[in-house]
Design a protein around this motif. Structure first.
Motif, short mmCIF file in Angstrom:
data_model
loop_
_atom_site.label_atom_id
_atom_site.label_comp_id
_atom_site.label_asym_id
_atom_site.label_seq_id
_atom_site.Cartn_x
_atom_site.Cartn_y
_atom_site.Cartn_z
N ASP A 10 1.00 -1.16 -0.01
CA ASP A 10 -0.09 0.09 -0.04
C ASP A 10 0.88 1.19 -0.02
O ASP A 10 2.25 1.26 -0.06
CB ASP A 10 -1.03 -0.14 1.06
CG ASP A 10 -0.30 0.00 2.54
OD1 ASP A 10 0.91 0.12 2.48
OD2 ASP A 10 -0.99 -0.02 3.65
N THR A 20 3.14 -0.55 -5.49
CA THR A 20 2.51 -1.46 -6.42
C THR A 20 3.55 -1.23 -7.85
O THR A 20 3.81 -0.33 -8.39
CB THR A 20 1.33 -0.87 -7.02
OG1 THR A 20 0.43 -0.91 -5.82
CG2 THR A 20 0.61 -1.69 -8.28
N HIS A 66 1.75 4.31 -6.82
CA HIS A 66 1.71 3.78 -8.16
C HIS A 66 2.30 4.41 -9.27
O HIS A 66 2.62 3.89 -10.39
CB HIS A 66 0.21 3.51 -8.75
CG HIS A 66 -0.94 2.75 -7.80
ND1 HIS A 66 -1.26 1.58 -8.35
CD2 HIS A 66 -1.05 3.00 -6.29
CE1 HIS A 66 -1.90 1.16 -7.06
NE2 HIS A 66 -1.63 1.98 -6.00
N ASP A 168 -6.41 0.73 -7.89
CA ASP A 168 -7.24 1.03 -6.64
C ASP A 168 -8.45 1.45 -6.95
O ASP A 168 -8.73 2.28 -7.69
CB ASP A 168 -6.37 2.25 -5.80
CG ASP A 168 -4.90 2.01 -5.25
OD1 ASP A 168 -4.49 0.71 -5.48
OD2 ASP A 168 -4.51 2.81 -4.73
N GLU A 188 -7.54 -5.21 -5.89
CA GLU A 188 -6.91 -4.79 -4.57
C GLU A 188 -7.84 -5.09 -3.44
O GLU A 188 -9.16 -5.54 -3.66
CB GLU A 188 -6.73 -2.95 -4.64
CG GLU A 188 -7.90 -2.44 -4.38
CD GLU A 188 -8.09 -1.53 -3.45
OE1 GLU A 188 -8.43 -1.93 -2.09
OE2 GLU A 188 -7.78 -0.42 -3.63
N TYR A 190 -7.85 -3.60 0.42
CA TYR A 190 -7.07 -2.98 1.51
C TYR A 190 -7.29 -3.17 3.02
O TYR A 190 -6.41 -3.43 3.85
CB TYR A 190 -7.24 -1.32 1.41
CG TYR A 190 -6.29 -0.62 2.21
CD1 TYR A 190 -4.93 -0.59 1.86
CD2 TYR A 190 -6.74 0.42 2.97
CE1 TYR A 190 -3.94 0.12 2.65
CE2 TYR A 190 -5.96 1.08 3.70
CZ TYR A 190 -4.59 0.76 3.56
OH TYR A 190 -3.94 1.86 4.41
N HIS A 221 -2.24 -5.04 -2.58
CA HIS A 221 -2.38 -3.80 -1.93
C HIS A 221 -3.10 -3.69 -0.75
O HIS A 221 -4.15 -3.09 -0.26
CB HIS A 221 -3.45 -2.86 -2.84
CG HIS A 221 -3.24 -1.43 -2.74
ND1 HIS A 221 -3.65 -0.52 -1.67
CD2 HIS A 221 -2.30 -0.56 -3.36
CE1 HIS A 221 -3.34 0.47 -1.89
NE2 HIS A 221 -2.35 0.59 -3.11
#
Length: 246
Positions: A10, A20, A66, A168, A188, A190, A221
């Motif tokens: 993350d 990422t 990213h 994301d 993803e 989280y 992520h």
């Protein structure tokens, strides 16, 4: 198609993970990066990957975890790797302006350098699919943070296979066609059970898994809560250095 997850982390490096960065190699050896977060040059060096062999970089959105590795990638290309081969930099609408802004912010005056290789800027949008590094790219609008967008997920088709990546996002119905029939969906996730407006949580995602008709689903992520409880999901979870072959 071979996909190496160079960075599965993350924005905070939770669990000691890199930002990422996905390294895709087609059957003919053509290589594409998907996202190049702030720590990606470290991850590329650790993995021993030849940066000059990378034909293109495709970005999902413009957050630092990213997108923030691009200035370092270009600095390396100019002064260390001594790149000569052309490079395609692709992503959402505004990619060229965003890239020039972040590169100039990281290294003031860098834009005045003379480039010994050609850079081609390519915009990919849901209404404007394209071909990047020989792979067919179809974009889907995700729900994340439009200040860093447009935020996109991609279907990447090559060698008779389809790799889907959410980037994301919170839950959006666009994930259904993104995943439909893909050989692999990297999605993803989280948090475990903490809903957020800009990210997915496992409880929300798991309730909709039957609608995501991909051959395989891998979660990435992950933040601290999800990392701590990932074993409870029974799902396949990404790790830095994981290799997935389609």
């Amino acid at each position: 198609m071979r996909i190496t997850i160079l960075g599965s982390g993350d924005a905070f490096g939770s669990g000691g993970r890199y930002s990422t960065c996905l390294h895709l190699v087609r059957d003919d050896g053509t290589t594409l990066l998907v996202d190049c977060g702030a720590t990606s040059l470290l991850a590329l060096n650790r993995a021993g990957i030849d940066r000059n062999a990378i034909s293109a970089i495709l970005f999902t959105h413009f957050h630092g975890d990213h997108f923030g590795g691009l200035p370092f990638f270009l600095l390396d290309a100019l002064f260390v790797s001594r790149r000569q081969a052309p490079l395609v930099i692709a992503g959402p609408r505004g990619i060229e302006e965003r890239a020039r802004t972040v590169t100039e912010a990281a290294f003031p005056g860098f834009s005045t350098n003379r480039w010994p290789f050609e850079i081609t800027w390519q915009e990919i949008m849901p209404d404007a699919p394209g071909t990047v590094a020989g792979a067919a790219i179809t974009a889907f609008a995700m729900v994340h943070d439009e200040r860093a967008g447009p935020c996109l997920g991609y279907r990447i088709a090559a060698d008779g296979k389809v790799f889907a990546f959410s980037g994301d996002t919170s839950w959006t119905e666009s994930l259904v066609p993104l995943a439909d029939g893909a050989d692999l969906l990297l999605c993803e996730c989280y948090t475990y059970d903490m809903p957020l407006k800009n990210h997915l949580d496992w409880q929300s995602l798991s309730a909709r898994l039957p609608d995501l008709r991909a051959g395989r689903i891998v979660l990435t992520h992950m933040g601290p809560q999800m990392l701590e409880r990932r074993a409870e999901t029974g799902a396949t979870c990404a790790e830095d250095g994981m290799v997935l072959t389609l």
